[in-house]
Write a protein that holds these residues in place. Sequence first.
Motif, PDB file in Angstrom:
ATOM      1  N   TYR A 117       0.828  -1.206   0.000  1.00  0.00           N
ATOM      2  CA  TYR A 117       0.000   0.000   0.000  1.00  0.00           C
ATOM      3  C   TYR A 117       0.867   1.262   0.000  1.00  0.00           C
ATOM      4  O   TYR A 117       0.487   2.281  -0.584  1.00  0.00           O
ATOM      5  N   VAL A 118       2.031   1.202   0.676  1.00  0.00           N
ATOM      6  CA  VAL A 118       2.918   2.366   0.734  1.00  0.00           C
ATOM      7  C   VAL A 118       3.398   2.763  -0.655  1.00  0.00           C
ATOM      8  O   VAL A 118       3.473   3.947  -0.992  1.00  0.00           O
ATOM      9  N   VAL A 119       3.712   1.762  -1.487  1.00  0.00           N
ATOM     10  CA  VAL A 119       4.246   2.066  -2.822  1.00  0.00           C
ATOM     11  C   VAL A 119       3.230   2.824  -3.684  1.00  0.00           C
ATOM     12  O   VAL A 119       3.606   3.564  -4.601  1.00  0.00           O
ATOM     13  N   LYS A 120       1.966   2.680  -3.347  1.00  0.00           N
ATOM     14  CA  LYS A 120       0.923   3.374  -4.123  1.00  0.00           C
ATOM     15  C   LYS A 120       1.090   4.883  -4.039  1.00  0.00           C
ATOM     16  O   LYS A 120       0.707   5.610  -4.976  1.00  0.00           O
ATOM     17  N   ASN A 121       1.661   5.378  -2.911  1.00  0.00           N
ATOM     18  CA  ASN A 121       1.882   6.827  -2.768  1.00  0.00           C
ATOM     19  C   ASN A 121       2.768   7.379  -3.870  1.00  0.00           C
ATOM     20  O   ASN A 121       2.607   8.521  -4.292  1.00  0.00           O
ATOM     21  N   TYR A 122       3.720   6.560  -4.326  1.00  0.00           N
ATOM     22  CA  TYR A 122       4.648   7.005  -5.353  1.00  0.00           C
ATOM     23  C   TYR A 122       4.041   6.976  -6.751  1.00  0.00           C
ATOM     24  O   TYR A 122       4.554   7.634  -7.663  1.00  0.00           O
ATOM     25  N   LEU A 123       2.983   6.208  -6.946  1.00  0.00           N
ATOM     26  CA  LEU A 123       2.490   5.924  -8.293  1.00  0.00           C
ATOM     27  C   LEU A 123       1.177   6.609  -8.644  1.00  0.00           C
ATOM     28  O   LEU A 123       0.902   6.853  -9.823  1.00  0.00           O
ATOM     29  N   THR A 124       0.354   6.908  -7.646  1.00  0.00           N
ATOM     30  CA  THR A 124      -1.030   7.342  -7.885  1.00  0.00           C
ATOM     31  C   THR A 124      -1.122   8.591  -8.749  1.00  0.00           C
ATOM     32  O   THR A 124      -1.915   8.646  -9.707  1.00  0.00           O
ATOM     33  N   ASP A 125      -0.368   9.624  -8.424  1.00  0.00           N
ATOM     34  CA  ASP A 125      -0.515  10.910  -9.123  1.00  0.00           C
ATOM     35  C   ASP A 125      -0.149  10.797 -10.600  1.00  0.00           C
ATOM     36  O   ASP A 125      -0.828  11.383 -11.454  1.00  0.00           O
ATOM     37  N   TRP A 126       0.900  10.057 -10.899  1.00  0.00           N
ATOM     38  CA  TRP A 126       1.270   9.925 -12.305  1.00  0.00           C
ATOM     39  C   TRP A 126       0.267   9.053 -13.047  1.00  0.00           C
ATOM     40  O   TRP A 126      -0.094   9.357 -14.195  1.00  0.00           O
ATOM     41  N   LEU A 127      -0.217   7.992 -12.413  1.00  0.00           N
ATOM     42  CA  LEU A 127      -1.181   7.108 -13.061  1.00  0.00           C
ATOM     43  C   LEU A 127      -2.485   7.843 -13.385  1.00  0.00           C
ATOM     44  O   LEU A 127      -3.138   7.565 -14.394  1.00  0.00           O
ATOM     45  N   SER A 128      -2.870   8.775 -12.539  1.00  0.00           N
ATOM     46  CA  SER A 128      -4.120   9.508 -12.775  1.00  0.00           C
ATOM     47  C   SER A 128      -3.946  10.643 -13.782  1.00  0.00           C
ATOM     48  O   SER A 128      -4.934  11.179 -14.298  1.00  0.00           O
ATOM     49  N   SER A 129      -2.698  11.020 -14.084  1.00  0.00           N
ATOM     50  CA  SER A 129      -2.462  12.140 -14.995  1.00  0.00           C
ATOM     51  C   SER A 129      -2.064  11.709 -16.407  1.00  0.00           C
ATOM     52  O   SER A 129      -2.195  12.498 -17.347  1.00  0.00           O
ATOM     53  N   THR A 130      -1.590  10.493 -16.574  1.00  0.00           N
ATOM     54  CA  THR A 130      -1.092  10.074 -17.882  1.00  0.00           C
ATOM     55  C   THR A 130      -2.225   9.640 -18.817  1.00  0.00           C
ATOM     56  O   THR A 130      -3.272   9.161 -18.363  1.00  0.00           O
ATOM     57  N   ASP A 131      -1.984   9.801 -20.100  1.00  0.00           N
ATOM     58  CA  ASP A 131      -2.936   9.364 -21.116  1.00  0.00           C
ATOM     59  C   ASP A 131      -2.579   7.987 -21.660  1.00  0.00           C
ATOM     60  O   ASP A 131      -3.294   7.447 -22.511  1.00  0.00           O
TER      61      ASP A 131
END
Length: 414
Positions: A213-227
């Motif tokens: 779950y901790v690793v999700k902090n590093y990934l969420t913002d980019w995953l929600s912004s990329t096309d």
Amino acid sequence: MNENSEVVAPPDVDIELQSLAGGDPVGRAKRSGRGCCMDPCCGSARYCFSPCNYLAFILTYLLIISVVNLFCPPSHFSPLQGGEADATALWLCLAAILASIYAALHVRRARARGEQGAVRNLARRCCVLLVVYFAFCLPSYFAANKSLYHDVESSDDGFGSNFVFTGADGVKLEGKHVSYYSSSSSGKSESEILHIPVVMLGGTGINMYGNIYVVKNYLTDWLSSTDEAVAFDAFTFSYRSYRPNEEHMATESNIIGDSDALWKYVRELYPSQRPLLFAHSLGTGPASALLEKYGGDDAGGPSCAGLGMPYSSMSQVIDELGFYTPLIINWLLDSWKSEKRIQSMNPDVPLAILSAGQDELIPPHHQRKVFSEASADWKRIMYDEDAGHNDLRPCIRLHLSEYLDFMESCVARV
């Protein structure tokens, strides 16, 4: 026996009577030796053995440490805690100066009283003092070592999937895997989605069930912004001493070896890609070791590295948390010298360092030290004054534009 008989006292009794009646220094030493005083020179170096003599040295030393820490608390930056002066060396010098003063007073007083062997007896007392000091520090060693590698009460909630890999010395260890998908991946088949490997090394007190779950902090913002249709396949594991690998004992060497074994395991699953490397707290130590190991191997190393609240060295952290009292005992603990290891990282690997202003476990000066020592060409420190030790996401959100650039660099180098 008649009344004219003369009573002759034994020689040793006669000496004692003379000492009590006159000003003999040996007699005074014997009398003072029966007491207890805070003066390290009280009594004779030959006869006086007062526990308070040794206690006086220790209490004086701890008093100085307490006063310094009163004005320089460990949670704030000061020259003592910022790497500008080695804290251990500083306090050892202070102890040496204090001991020299006590020794000089002791020898001077002993010679003034005409005693023989003052230096030899002083050396004997110093040995006893070291034994007392080590006995005083021993609880600090066990407490620090236990707190360094400890697990929390967390169990598998069924999220993700488990896997088994072979550790550094052939031990079978369990790990956890989960995939995080971008918003653009919705409705697409797996063949249309780019899967990117990620290795996550967690902090102390967190096993693989929490790391995922901790690793999700590093990934969420980019995953929600990329096309792009992208999925990050995150892999992590529990260190030895952590569930479900608790039957094995954790050390610095085997944690580094096991982290490297996990790295190779993921590399074999994704032979044509460089995994992203993320770590938090304790995990930034083995992450720095991996960056050092693959510093000259661009193909085998990570595409990028994200370090959350890294430390310059674990010895420095323990010194600060223990108010600098462990000292020599601290040398027996795992040192985790990240500031040295990260100097050898590959300059082409982008580096993001998260730093929290309210982190009382690993204060911000550690992150500044790691940042200054890192040899990466592209490196950023993302500081949040109001964040705590576990607040990874707030640090990222405060520097979102820079972090998204960092993630773009990571994906481009995969």
